[in-house]
Write an enzyme that holds these catalytic residues in place. Structure first.
Site, PDB file in Angstrom:
ATOM      1  N   SER A 116     -37.735  31.606  42.557  1.00 28.75           N
ATOM      2  CA  SER A 116     -37.241  33.270  43.156  1.00 28.75           C
ATOM      3  C   SER A 116     -38.255  33.276  43.831  1.00 28.75           C
ATOM      4  O   SER A 116     -38.232  34.314  44.696  1.00 28.75           O
ATOM      5  CB  SER A 116     -38.284  34.008  41.505  1.00 28.75           C
ATOM      6  OG  SER A 116     -39.221  33.737  41.089  1.00 28.75           O
ATOM      7  N   LYS A 121     -44.434  36.908  41.794  1.00 30.52           N
ATOM      8  CA  LYS A 121     -43.605  37.746  42.406  1.00 30.52           C
ATOM      9  C   LYS A 121     -44.269  38.229  43.709  1.00 30.52           C
ATOM     10  O   LYS A 121     -45.927  38.357  43.884  1.00 30.52           O
ATOM     11  CB  LYS A 121     -42.920  38.507  41.424  1.00 30.52           C
ATOM     12  CG  LYS A 121     -42.641  38.343  40.919  1.00 30.52           C
ATOM     13  CD  LYS A 121     -40.987  37.563  40.933  1.00 30.52           C
ATOM     14  CE  LYS A 121     -40.378  37.309  39.669  1.00 30.52           C
ATOM     15  NZ  LYS A 121     -39.236  36.737  39.867  1.00 30.52           N
TER      16      LYS A 121
END
Length: 147
Positions: free
Chosen positions: A66, A103
């Site tokens: 990601s 993230k």
């Protein structure tokens, strides 16, 4: 990584061992080639170069892609600095809904969000009052095949 509570997720501190690597003491061009300089040889402790706060830095293995557009790939090791400043524009390790997530922290429309940086679609997650930040990425380590 799922857990009933975030208190069950505890990284293990790894002591830093001095391991110096030989370098030429020069930078290498990854763009326009430049003439080679003298063969200066120096040493550097790569781990100490990445780790700024030894007693508050932990290594985590990355699962998933990601953050591939930020250069962090599945199987990489990331140094998470708990003393690092959590701020928009930084890659953070967060506990979100009992999941450990790596993230990008961004501010959008007056709110903080946890976002992926990938060619795949991942939903942006709003930072809530229950979101815990465990630190920021201080560096990454990756091995390539050499055989």
């Amino acid at each position: 990584m799922r857990s009933a509570t975030s208190s069950m997720l505890t990284p293990i501190l790894v002591s830093t061992v001095l391991r110096e690597a030989k370098t030429f003491g020069l930078t290498v061009s990854a763009g326009f080639p430049s003439p080679a300089g003298d063969d200066l040889e120096d040493t550097v402790d790569i781990i100490a170069w990445i780790v700024r706060h030894e007693h508050s830095t932990f290594w985590w293995k990355v699962a998933g892609n990601s953050l591939c557009l930020e250069g962090i790939m599945d199987g990489d090791w990331v140094a998470i600095d708990k003393a690092g400043k959590v701020a928009p524009g930084r890659i953070v390790l967060a506990v979100y809904d009992n999941d450990m997530l790596l993230k990008m922290l961004v501010r959008r429309e007056g709110r903080l969000w946890l976002e992926a940086r990938s060619t795949e679609r991942y939903p942006a997650l709003p930072v809530t009052e229950t979101t815990e930040f465990w630190g920021v990425v201080a560096g990454i380590a990756r091995r390539y095949p050499v055989e």
